[in-house]
Design an enzyme around this catalytic site. Structure first.
Site, PDB file in Angstrom:
ATOM      1  N   THR A   9      10.386   1.992  -3.488  1.00  0.00           N
ATOM      2  CA  THR A   9      10.157   0.577  -3.197  1.00  0.00           C
ATOM      3  C   THR A   9      10.909  -0.302  -4.189  1.00  0.00           C
ATOM      4  OG1 THR A   9       7.973   1.045  -2.279  1.00  0.00           O
ATOM      5  CG2 THR A   9       8.384  -1.210  -3.000  1.00  0.00           C
TER       6      THR A   9
ATOM      7  N   ASN B  15       0.855  -1.186   0.000  1.00  0.00           N
ATOM      8  CA  ASN B  15       0.000   0.000   0.000  1.00  0.00           C
ATOM      9  C   ASN B  15       0.889   1.233   0.000  1.00  0.00           C
ATOM     10  OD1 ASN B  15      -2.961  -0.955   0.416  1.00  0.00           O
ATOM     11  ND2 ASN B  15      -1.758  -2.199   1.845  1.00  0.00           N
ATOM     12  N   GLU B  16       1.166   1.729  -1.179  1.00  0.00           N
ATOM     13  CA  GLU B  16       2.088   2.839  -1.359  1.00  0.00           C
ATOM     14  C   GLU B  16       1.423   4.169  -0.988  1.00  0.00           C
ATOM     15  OE1 GLU B  16       5.066   2.321  -1.768  1.00  0.00           O
ATOM     16  OE2 GLU B  16       5.565   0.830  -3.280  1.00  0.00           O
ATOM     17  N   PRO B  17       2.222   5.254  -0.861  1.00  0.00           N
ATOM     18  CA  PRO B  17       1.654   6.574  -0.590  1.00  0.00           C
ATOM     19  C   PRO B  17       0.498   6.886  -1.539  1.00  0.00           C
ATOM     20  CG  PRO B  17       4.025   6.689  -0.431  1.00  0.00           C
ATOM     21  CD  PRO B  17       3.698   5.304  -0.912  1.00  0.00           C
TER      22      PRO B  17
END
Length: 684
Positions: A236, A217-219
């Site tokens: 990442t 769950n990235e920014p």
């Protein structure tokens, strides 16, 4: 409800002890920390029935410090922490078994949980821990990614856990990295349904990325997001680059559980190890909830604990600047030095210009109860001044009372342990040069071959040159093997040997440039490293014996070793463990009474100014000599495989770091040098 091991419970109690009012009955006050809403009689009943389901107070109802919003427990080492987390998971599994219930675990990949999985496997083999009632759901998987690819999380989980325990294969759930694009939405919905049908996740294990991602769950991830396909952040992918032998090989997409899916777990434990996680841990625990740092969503979970090692927790306010949290703390000498350096930075003053008002206005009035600011400033100035020396091996015929190293013997035997074949010149090239120039018997011991860091492109070039000069079946076989190699395959032994020889040749070029005779250069090729992959073996008796033998052979007065421990599973950490174990085994040898161990740091971090015990200044000419020595490692220049999160070349990072150290000393009121290399002494 969580199930805490005894040691973890003690850690949790200790961390809350100063914030939560205790009950007065000593026999059960440790329970009372978690049961403030219960009466004394209820707590007694809990003890009598020997329940271990002690729950945390909701995160919003306690305050570790006024800065922290997520409960966290800090251990001295990641090993100790991992064992306690594994025990909590095992207790949960056993309790569910006793009730005839299934235990649903949410599992993570990456380096952080490896030791937890190792301990669970040990418990299965030695203590009979069964996984027959366990259902697992993994957080994520790269997309596209075949199951048998060595970089797949399917491979990771089976290698580290599933192949070694008695879990039913039908109970293992890992996102499919080969689901067709047109079916991803349907697949993700079905994954969510399987979790729901299993009764929801009882215990969710997490790691955290430098972007603040949990799972993938990235920014920008939404609070209510479910399982879905996501595009990976560049940071990442950079961090994953070493495992894939270069960022170009890292997939750009992944399937991940969503934030809402993770938050639905009844218990969450997030693991974070190493200095490189410290900044994001501080943002997550002390910052505001934001989609830019997805892990901050965990602030609103009522049963979440961050389990950290000391390095990962080092930037938290209560550790970084504890005087802002606790006015009654004990002012030890190291803490005083740390506070004074911080105060200089805060006020933009040198040490000798600090005033009573500066101390009082910044939570440090307690220091002035012991001595006035004038005496304190002079003492701290002298403390820092005494770390500076142009004689890292000790200055002959000089008073060494206030010098970091001994004057005698005037000519010392020195071992510089270098984890990779270039860490010596990158991290302490100026000091290396100075030791040789000042006539010490300097030995360099390269602990690993470093072969995995040589690109196929460079290896092919050398093989083709060799085959042109002296055509051979061996050279042609290497050329053919490199050309036929697939992304996920391991180099055959002949290719790995060639890559090792390339690193050796570069090392000789650097040491010769610094004036060191070849007979003082040692290539240890520790076996733990020789896997052909990023994942290494554990240290073995053979590794330890090689280290013991070289130290016994040289009988050094000084040992230099890498203390850059950003990743507890990284090569630097393992190599230092090998040094420390060898020293431990040799401590009764007479020569060890005269042996000092100095730790340097690598291209990633430098010691904090207050930690430094020896600072070796470099002139502009020596800075240039260090740069030229680094240039000898051509395979690690211009597109190095393991670049990390810094796009600069290693020589640029090293020079900038050394320059910053010198600038810090100057800002604190000391002499102005072009650059400085820093060391901390390890007391064994």
């Amino acid at each position: 409800m969580p199930f805490y091991s005894g040691k973890l419970l003690k850690k949790v109690v200790k961390s809350k002890k100063q914030q939560i009012k205790k009950q007065k009955t000593a026999d059960y006050d440790f329970i009372a920390y978690f049961c403030l809403d219960k009466s004394v009689q209820q707590v007694k009943i809990m003890l009598e029935t020997k329940k271990r389901d002690i729950s945390y107070q909701p995160a919003g109802q306690f305050e570790e410090t006024r800065f922290e919003k997520i409960h966290n427990v800090i251990f001295e080492s990641s090993d100790e922490a991992s064992l306690q987390v594994a025990e909590e998971i095992a207790n949960l599994i056993r309790d569910k078994q006793s009730k005839g219930e299934t235990c649903v675990l949410g599992l993570a990949t990456g380096s952080s949980p490896i030791r937890v999985y190792e301990e669970l496997v040990r418990m299965h083999r030695e203590e009979g821990l069964s996984f027959k009632n366990v259902i697992t759901f993994n957080l994520d998987e790269y997309l596209p990614m075949e199951k048998d690819n060595r970089q797949s999380y399917h491979h990771f989980m089976h290698e580290h856990l599933f192949n070694h325990v008695d879990i039913d294969p039908e109970n293992i759930n890992i996102p499919d990295g080969m689901v067709p694009p047109e079916k991803t939405k349907e697949y993700c919905l079905s994954y969510e349904k399987k979790i729901k049908d299993a009764g929801g996740i009882d215990f969710q294990l997490l790691g955290i990325g430098r972007t603040g991602h949990i799972g993938f769950n990235e920014p920008g991830s939404h609070y209510n997001s479910g399982t879905r396909v996501i595009t990976l952040d560049h940071i990442t992918r950079v961090d994953a680059g070493p495992a894939f032998l270069g960022i170009d090989n890292v997939p750009r997409k992944a399937i991940t559980m969503g934030i809402a899916t993770v938050r639905s777990a009844r218990r969450i434990v997030l693991l974070a190890w190493g200095q490189n996680k410290a900044d994001i841990i501080k943002k997550t625990i002390e910052g505001e909830i934001s989609s830019e740092v997805p892990a901050t969503y965990l602030q609103e979970h009522d049963n979440c604990t961050f389990v950290l090692d000391e390095a990962a927790g080092s930037e938290l306010t209560r550790n970084k600047t504890p005087w802002l949290v606790d006015e009654s703390l004990e002012w030890t000498e190291p803490l005083t030095a740390k506070a004074v350096v911080w105060l200089c930075s805060k006020t933009d003053k040198s040490i000798l210009r600090l005033t009573d008002k500066d101390y009082n206005d910044n939570g440090m009035s307690g220091l002035l109860t012991q001595e006035d600011s004038y005496d304190l400033n002079i003492r701290m100035f002298n403390r820092l001044q005494h770390t500076i020396t142009g004689w890292p091996g000790g200055k002959p015929n000089a008073d060494d009372t206030k010098r970091p190293e001994r004057a005698e013997p005037a000519k010392k035997r020195v071992i510089i342990f270098s984890p990779h074949p270039d860490d010596d010149v990158i991290s302490m090239g100026g000091t290396f040069d100075r030791l040789v120039q000042q006539g010490h018997e300097v030995h360099v011991a390269y602990q690993t071959s470093g072969n995995i860091a040589v690109s196929d492109k460079d290896a092919l070039r050398y093989a083709e040159i060799a085959n042109t000069i002296a055509p051979s079946k061996e050279a042609q076989a290497i050329i053919d093997a490199i050309k036929a190699k697939k992304d996920s395959s391991i180099d055959p032994i002949e290719v790995r040997k060639l890559k090792g020889y390339i690193r050796r040749g570069e090392s000789y070029a650097a040491t010769r440039y610094l004036g060191l005779d070849d007979r003082y250069v040692h290539f240890l090729d520790l076996p733990f490293y020789e896997t052909g992959t990023i994942k290494k073996k554990s240290l073995s008796e053979e590794d330890y014996q090689i280290m013991v033998d070289i130290i016994k052979k040289v009988k050094p007065h000084q040992i230099y070793a890498a203390g850059d421990l950003a990743d507890p599973h990284g090569t630097h950490k393992v190599c230092l463990d090998a040094v420390l174990e060898a020293v431990k085994r040799l401590k009764k040898e007479p020569f060890m009474n005269d042996c000092w161990l100095w730790l340097y740091r690598g291209a990633w971090h430098e010691w904090d100014i207050d930690q430094i015990e020896m600072a070796v200044p470099m002139s502009p000419d020596q800075v240039l000599r260090k740069r030229n020595a680094i240039f000898c490692h051509q395979s690690q220049k211009d597109g190095v495989m393991f670049q990390g999160n810094d796009s600069r070349e290693f020589w640029m990072r090293a020079e900038e770091r050394n320059k910053e150290t010198a600038e810090w000393y100057n800002k604190l009121g000391l002499a102005d040098y072009a650059a400085m290399e820093a060391f901390v002494r390890y007391h064994f």
